[in-house]
Design an enzyme around this catalytic site. Structure first.
Site, PDB file in Angstrom:
ATOM      1  N   GLY A  88     -21.943  14.993 -14.170  1.00 43.69           N
ATOM      2  CA  GLY A  88     -22.104  13.658 -14.766  1.00 43.69           C
ATOM      3  C   GLY A  88     -22.619  12.616 -13.778  1.00 43.69           C
ATOM      4  CG  ASN A 123     -22.378   2.891  -3.685  1.00 42.54           C
ATOM      5  OD1 ASN A 123     -22.653   2.639  -4.852  1.00 42.54           O
ATOM      6  ND2 ASN A 123     -21.955   4.070  -3.291  1.00 42.54           N
ATOM      7  CD  GLU A 163     -19.109   4.634  -9.291  1.00 42.72           C
ATOM      8  OE1 GLU A 163     -18.589   5.448 -10.064  1.00 42.72           O
ATOM      9  OE2 GLU A 163     -19.295   4.873  -8.088  1.00 42.72           O
ATOM     10  CG  LEU A 205       0.753   3.645   3.968  1.00 40.62           C
ATOM     11  CD1 LEU A 205       1.750   3.771   5.124  1.00 40.62           C
ATOM     12  CD2 LEU A 205      -0.544   3.032   4.473  1.00 40.62           C
ATOM     13  CG  LEU A 227     -23.893   9.818   1.451  1.00 42.06           C
ATOM     14  CD1 LEU A 227     -24.024  11.321   1.294  1.00 42.06           C
ATOM     15  CD2 LEU A 227     -25.019   9.104   0.700  1.00 42.06           C
ATOM     16  CE1 TYR A 276     -12.892   4.196  -8.577  1.00 40.12           C
ATOM     17  CE2 TYR A 276     -15.256   4.281  -9.002  1.00 40.12           C
ATOM     18  CZ  TYR A 276     -14.154   3.646  -8.449  1.00 40.12           C
ATOM     19  OH  TYR A 276     -14.307   2.450  -7.788  1.00 40.12           O
ATOM     20  CB  THR A 300      -3.548   4.863  -9.216  1.00 49.23           C
ATOM     21  OG1 THR A 300      -2.665   5.868  -8.732  1.00 49.23           O
ATOM     22  CG2 THR A 300      -3.689   3.769  -8.171  1.00 49.23           C
ATOM     23  CG  ASP A 357      -2.094   0.942   1.081  1.00 50.98           C
ATOM     24  OD1 ASP A 357      -3.234   0.472   1.112  1.00 50.98           O
ATOM     25  OD2 ASP A 357      -1.856   2.168   0.926  1.00 50.98           O
ATOM     26  CB  ALA A 390      -8.307   1.857  -6.924  1.00 53.15           C
ATOM     27  CB  SER A 434      -9.513   4.981 -14.329  1.00 47.54           C
ATOM     28  OG  SER A 434     -10.123   4.952 -13.051  1.00 47.54           O
TER      29      SER A 434
HETATM   30  P1  NAD Z   1      -9.913   3.398  -0.525  1.00 46.05           P
HETATM   31  O1  NAD Z   1      -9.735   4.683  -1.255  1.00 46.05           O
HETATM   32  O2  NAD Z   1     -10.502   3.405   0.836  1.00 46.05           O
HETATM   33  O3  NAD Z   1      -8.500   2.651  -0.407  1.00 46.05           O
HETATM   34  C1  NAD Z   1      -7.588   2.594  -1.471  1.00 46.05           C
HETATM   35  C2  NAD Z   1      -6.254   2.084  -0.927  1.00 46.05           C
HETATM   36  O4  NAD Z   1      -5.343   1.980  -2.038  1.00 46.05           O
HETATM   37  C3  NAD Z   1      -5.602   3.035   0.090  1.00 46.05           C
HETATM   38  O5  NAD Z   1      -5.088   2.296   1.174  1.00 46.05           O
HETATM   39  C4  NAD Z   1      -4.474   3.692  -0.701  1.00 46.05           C
HETATM   40  O6  NAD Z   1      -3.369   4.079   0.109  1.00 46.05           O
HETATM   41  C5  NAD Z   1      -4.108   2.574  -1.667  1.00 46.05           C
HETATM   42  N1  NAD Z   1      -3.443   3.064  -2.892  1.00 46.05           N
HETATM   43  C6  NAD Z   1      -3.853   4.088  -3.687  1.00 46.05           C
HETATM   44  N2  NAD Z   1      -2.979   4.245  -4.711  1.00 46.05           N
HETATM   45  C7  NAD Z   1      -2.027   3.290  -4.561  1.00 46.05           C
HETATM   46  C8  NAD Z   1      -0.875   2.920  -5.308  1.00 46.05           C
HETATM   47  N3  NAD Z   1      -0.515   3.592  -6.413  1.00 46.05           N
HETATM   48  N4  NAD Z   1      -0.130   1.878  -4.888  1.00 46.05           N
HETATM   49  C9  NAD Z   1      -0.468   1.201  -3.747  1.00 46.05           C
HETATM   50  N5  NAD Z   1      -1.531   1.517  -3.006  1.00 46.05           N
HETATM   51  C10 NAD Z   1      -2.313   2.544  -3.401  1.00 46.05           C
HETATM   52  O7  NAD Z   1     -10.752   2.474  -1.510  1.00 46.05           O
HETATM   53  P2  NAD Z   1     -11.897   1.393  -1.186  1.00 46.05           P
HETATM   54  O8  NAD Z   1     -13.194   2.080  -1.070  1.00 46.05           O
HETATM   55  O9  NAD Z   1     -11.405   0.508  -0.118  1.00 46.05           O
HETATM   56  O10 NAD Z   1     -11.911   0.601  -2.575  1.00 46.05           O
HETATM   57  C11 NAD Z   1     -11.013  -0.486  -2.794  1.00 46.05           C
HETATM   58  C12 NAD Z   1     -11.248  -1.052  -4.175  1.00 46.05           C
HETATM   59  O11 NAD Z   1     -12.601  -1.482  -4.281  1.00 46.05           O
HETATM   60  C13 NAD Z   1     -11.046  -0.032  -5.292  1.00 46.05           C
HETATM   61  O12 NAD Z   1     -10.410  -0.664  -6.368  1.00 46.05           O
HETATM   62  C14 NAD Z   1     -12.454   0.399  -5.670  1.00 46.05           C
HETATM   63  O13 NAD Z   1     -12.513   0.754  -7.034  1.00 46.05           O
HETATM   64  C15 NAD Z   1     -13.232  -0.868  -5.403  1.00 46.05           C
HETATM   65  N6  NAD Z   1     -14.655  -0.712  -5.017  1.00 46.05           N
HETATM   66  C16 NAD Z   1     -15.022   0.134  -4.029  1.00 46.05           C
HETATM   67  C17 NAD Z   1     -16.362   0.201  -3.648  1.00 46.05           C
HETATM   68  C18 NAD Z   1     -16.823   1.116  -2.519  1.00 46.05           C
HETATM   69  O14 NAD Z   1     -18.025   1.229  -2.294  1.00 46.05           O
HETATM   70  N7  NAD Z   1     -15.934   1.738  -1.770  1.00 46.05           N
HETATM   71  C19 NAD Z   1     -17.316  -0.583  -4.297  1.00 46.05           C
HETATM   72  C20 NAD Z   1     -16.890  -1.441  -5.331  1.00 46.05           C
HETATM   73  C21 NAD Z   1     -15.553  -1.502  -5.665  1.00 46.05           C
HETATM   74  O1  DAU Z   2     -20.805   1.867  -6.702  1.00 48.68           O
HETATM   75  C1  DAU Z   2     -19.534   1.565  -6.228  1.00 48.68           C
HETATM   76  C2  DAU Z   2     -18.771   2.834  -5.964  1.00 48.68           C
HETATM   77  O2  DAU Z   2     -19.321   3.416  -4.780  1.00 48.68           O
HETATM   78  C3  DAU Z   2     -17.270   2.602  -5.813  1.00 48.68           C
HETATM   79  O3  DAU Z   2     -16.757   2.113  -7.022  1.00 48.68           O
HETATM   80  C4  DAU Z   2     -16.564   3.909  -5.424  1.00 48.68           C
HETATM   81  O4  DAU Z   2     -15.195   3.658  -5.191  1.00 48.68           O
HETATM   82  C5  DAU Z   2     -17.201   4.430  -4.158  1.00 48.68           C
HETATM   83  O5  DAU Z   2     -16.617   5.687  -3.798  1.00 48.68           O
HETATM   84  C6  DAU Z   2     -18.707   4.611  -4.343  1.00 48.68           C
HETATM   85  O6  DAU Z   2     -18.985   5.685  -5.298  1.00 48.68           O
HETATM   86  P1  DAU Z   2     -20.170   6.735  -5.081  1.00 48.68           P
HETATM   87  O7  DAU Z   2     -19.859   7.954  -5.847  1.00 48.68           O
HETATM   88  O8  DAU Z   2     -21.480   6.090  -5.297  1.00 48.68           O
HETATM   89  O9  DAU Z   2     -20.010   6.995  -3.482  1.00 48.68           O
HETATM   90  P2  DAU Z   2     -20.076   8.338  -2.597  1.00 48.68           P
HETATM   91  O10 DAU Z   2     -20.103   7.916  -1.180  1.00 48.68           O
HETATM   92  O11 DAU Z   2     -19.072   9.337  -3.019  1.00 48.68           O
HETATM   93  O12 DAU Z   2     -21.518   8.925  -2.973  1.00 48.68           O
HETATM   94  C7  DAU Z   2     -22.695   8.153  -2.788  1.00 48.68           C
HETATM   95  C8  DAU Z   2     -23.848   8.973  -3.334  1.00 48.68           C
HETATM   96  O13 DAU Z   2     -24.050  10.111  -2.476  1.00 48.68           O
HETATM   97  C9  DAU Z   2     -23.601   9.539  -4.719  1.00 48.68           C
HETATM   98  O14 DAU Z   2     -24.811   9.516  -5.456  1.00 48.68           O
HETATM   99  C10 DAU Z   2     -23.175  10.969  -4.476  1.00 48.68           C
HETATM  100  C11 DAU Z   2     -23.896  11.337  -3.195  1.00 48.68           C
HETATM  101  N1  DAU Z   2     -23.205  12.278  -2.291  1.00 48.68           N
HETATM  102  C12 DAU Z   2     -21.918  12.002  -1.944  1.00 48.68           C
HETATM  103  C13 DAU Z   2     -21.228  12.830  -1.108  1.00 48.68           C
HETATM  104  C14 DAU Z   2     -19.795  12.558  -0.731  1.00 48.68           C
HETATM  105  C15 DAU Z   2     -23.869  13.370  -1.765  1.00 48.68           C
HETATM  106  O15 DAU Z   2     -25.057  13.603  -2.070  1.00 48.68           O
HETATM  107  N2  DAU Z   2     -23.177  14.190  -0.930  1.00 48.68           N
HETATM  108  C16 DAU Z   2     -21.884  13.991  -0.591  1.00 48.68           C
HETATM  109  O16 DAU Z   2     -21.306  14.827   0.168  1.00 48.68           O
END
Ligand code: NAD
Ligand code: DAU
Length: 379
Positions: A318, A194, A142, A36, A205, A165, A101, A34, A84, A168
């Site tokens: 978007g 999510n 997504e 970090l 959120l 995002y 990344t 990681d 990521a 990518s």
């Molecule tokens: P996060 O942002 O909480 O964590 C990402 C981690 O990756 C961090 O620890 C960061 O330090 C590390 N990182 C970033 N760039 C790096 C690099 N170049 N080399 C090594 N480490 C690096 O993300 P998350 O929400 O835990 O998501 C993890 C994975 O799951 C992502 O690939 C995301 O696309 C996917 N995902 C997330 C969600 C969601 O709801 N959060 C849903 C579906 C898929």
């Molecule tokens: O669907 C999976 C995805 O879910 C992951 O791939 C992403 O890594 C993860 O970040 C998440 O993306 P979202 O954009 O859906 O999550 P976020 O928590 O940023 O936002 C959730 C919803 O809430 C979205 O419709 C935007 C809205 N929102 C978000 C924030 C941060 C608000 O209305 N206000 C806010 O301040």
């Protein structure tokens, strides 16, 4: 003993997955890689790193020299790539980092694995692979784009991302599939909806809303709050990844989701109600409020924790309208189903953030305050 390289495990889902597999597989050792970044916090996994079954390396998934040296030292059987840039709003601000990344980093890992794992060639010229190896890519719903009011994403839905995002992540998925089709590399992909649960960075959120309530800040809802997300408790995602890595056929792609669609405004209201209820049931939580005001009864007043805190702000550019996952394939083929109903998971999650406010404070230092000002200041 199998050796896993788990990237991005100091972040939200990766950390939960690390804890999940260490607790369930005594025959697995893990190297965490990681960088970090702002989203990674070593404290989240400090108690998991024991230098016996779990090792930590700080580094970049784009650093080919480092990845090659780790493959040589640990002889990985499995790579699970969580690393990521994950926040859609930040990708709108700085797309280039996301391409670097999420696309080039994934390709760097794939190619290092190919170099380490190819044993020879078959009669058609395809590489032959060391037995039991697997490259798993953690992807997202997504990649499919946005739905109207009806229908669901299946694994056959054409990929149609909109944000930098998701574009990518889609590119990364295509590259993973290219390695599968061109080199017969044993890969797998999960596309999850999510996630919510412990250790999610407060820019997202659900933790943002909890944290803002504690700080007596307004709760920013984009647009009209009518966008729909399909929420899954993080452990259920970890279970799905574990099942796919250990039981899924090489080359497979699975959608992961628990049919729990809610409008954003509904989520925000549920959090407000849950925080107020927990502070009513357990008044000690009121000490977490940054600006406590005493009520007529001498107790800290919480009557202001209500829907008036909600403020509708300028929409995300978007902004995808609706995500909805059809998880039939993973259910039928691997027997996966979610264990945590949303009503249970959300209370557990809000309580976790109240119980671990020190964690929130540790990850949201001055950089996060600057980010918040920039993102929400003029909104
Ligand atoms: P996060 O942002 O909480 O964590 C990402 C981690 O990756 C961090 O620890 C960061 O330090 C590390 N990182 C970033 N760039 C790096 C690099 N170049 N080399 C090594 N480490 C690096 O993300 P998350 O929400 O835990 O998501 C993890 C994975 O799951 C992502 O690939 C995301 O696309 C996917 N995902 C997330 C969600 C969601 O709801 N959060 C849903 C579906 C898929
Ligand atoms: O669907 C999976 C995805 O879910 C992951 O791939 C992403 O890594 C993860 O970040 C998440 O993306 P979202 O954009 O859906 O999550 P976020 O928590 O940023 O936002 C959730 C919803 O809430 C979205 O419709 C935007 C809205 N929102 C978000 C924030 C941060 C608000 O209305 N206000 C806010 O301040």
């Amino acid at each position: 003993m199998k050796t896993y390289l788990v990237t991005g495990a100091a972040g939200f889902i990766g950390a939960n997955y690390l804890k999940y597999i260490l607790a369930r597989h005594s025959d697995v050792r893990v190297v965490v890689l990681d960088l970090l970044t702002y989203a990674g916090y070593l404290g989240t996994i400090a108690s998991d790193i024991d230098n016996d079954r779990c090792f930590f390396v700080k580094g970049d998934i784009c650093d080919r020299g480092l990845i090659d040296s780790l493959f040589a030292e640990y002889r990985f059987d499995v790579v699970v790539n969580f690393a990521a840039e994950s926040h859609v709003d930040r990708s709108i601000d700085n797309p280039q980092l996301f391409l670097q990344t999420n696309i080039l980093g994934t390709q760097c890992l794939l190619d290092a694995a190919r170099t380490a794992w190819v044993m020879g060639r078959d009669e058609q010229g395809y590489p032959t692979w060391r037995a039991g190896v697997r490259f798993h890519q953690v992807s997202t719903d997504e990649v499919y784009g946005s739905l109207g009011p009806t229908g669901y994403f299946t694994e056959q839905t054409p990929l149609c991302p909109h944000s930098p995002y998701s574009a990518s992540k889609t590119s990364a998925d295509h590259i993973v599939c290219a390695y599968r089709d061109t080199y017969h590399m044993p890969v797998s992909i999960t596309r999850c909806s999510n996630n919510y649960g412990p250790y999610q960075f407060p820019e997202k959120l659900i933790p943002l809303v909890i944290n803002n309530i504690l700080e007596s800040k307004k709760l920013p809802v984009y647009g009209k709050g009518e966008n729909v997300r399909d929420w899954l408790y993080v452990d259920d995602h970890c279970k799905a990844i574990d099942m796919v890595v250990t039981q899924g056929a090489p080359g497979c792609i699975y959608n992961v989701g628990g049919h729990n669609e809610r409008q954003n405004i509904t989520i925000v209201k549920i959090i407000i109600d849950t925080v107020r209820q927990l502070m009513t049931d357990e008044p000690a939580y009121r000490s977490l409020l940054k600006k406590p005001v005493k009520g007529a009864d001498g107790q800290t007043d919480i009557s202001w924790i209500n829907y008036d805190l909600i403020t509708f702000v300028k929409d995300r550019l978007g902004h995808d309208q609706r995500y909805g996952i059809d998880p039939t394939k993973i259910g039928e083929e691997l027997g996966w189903q979610p264990d945590t109903p949303f009503e249970v998971g959300i209370v557990k999650t809000v309580r976790w953030y109240l119980d671990h406010h020190d964690w929130v404070e540790a990850v949201s230092g001055s950089d996060y305050q600057l980010y918040y000002e920039k993102m929400y200041g003029g909104r």
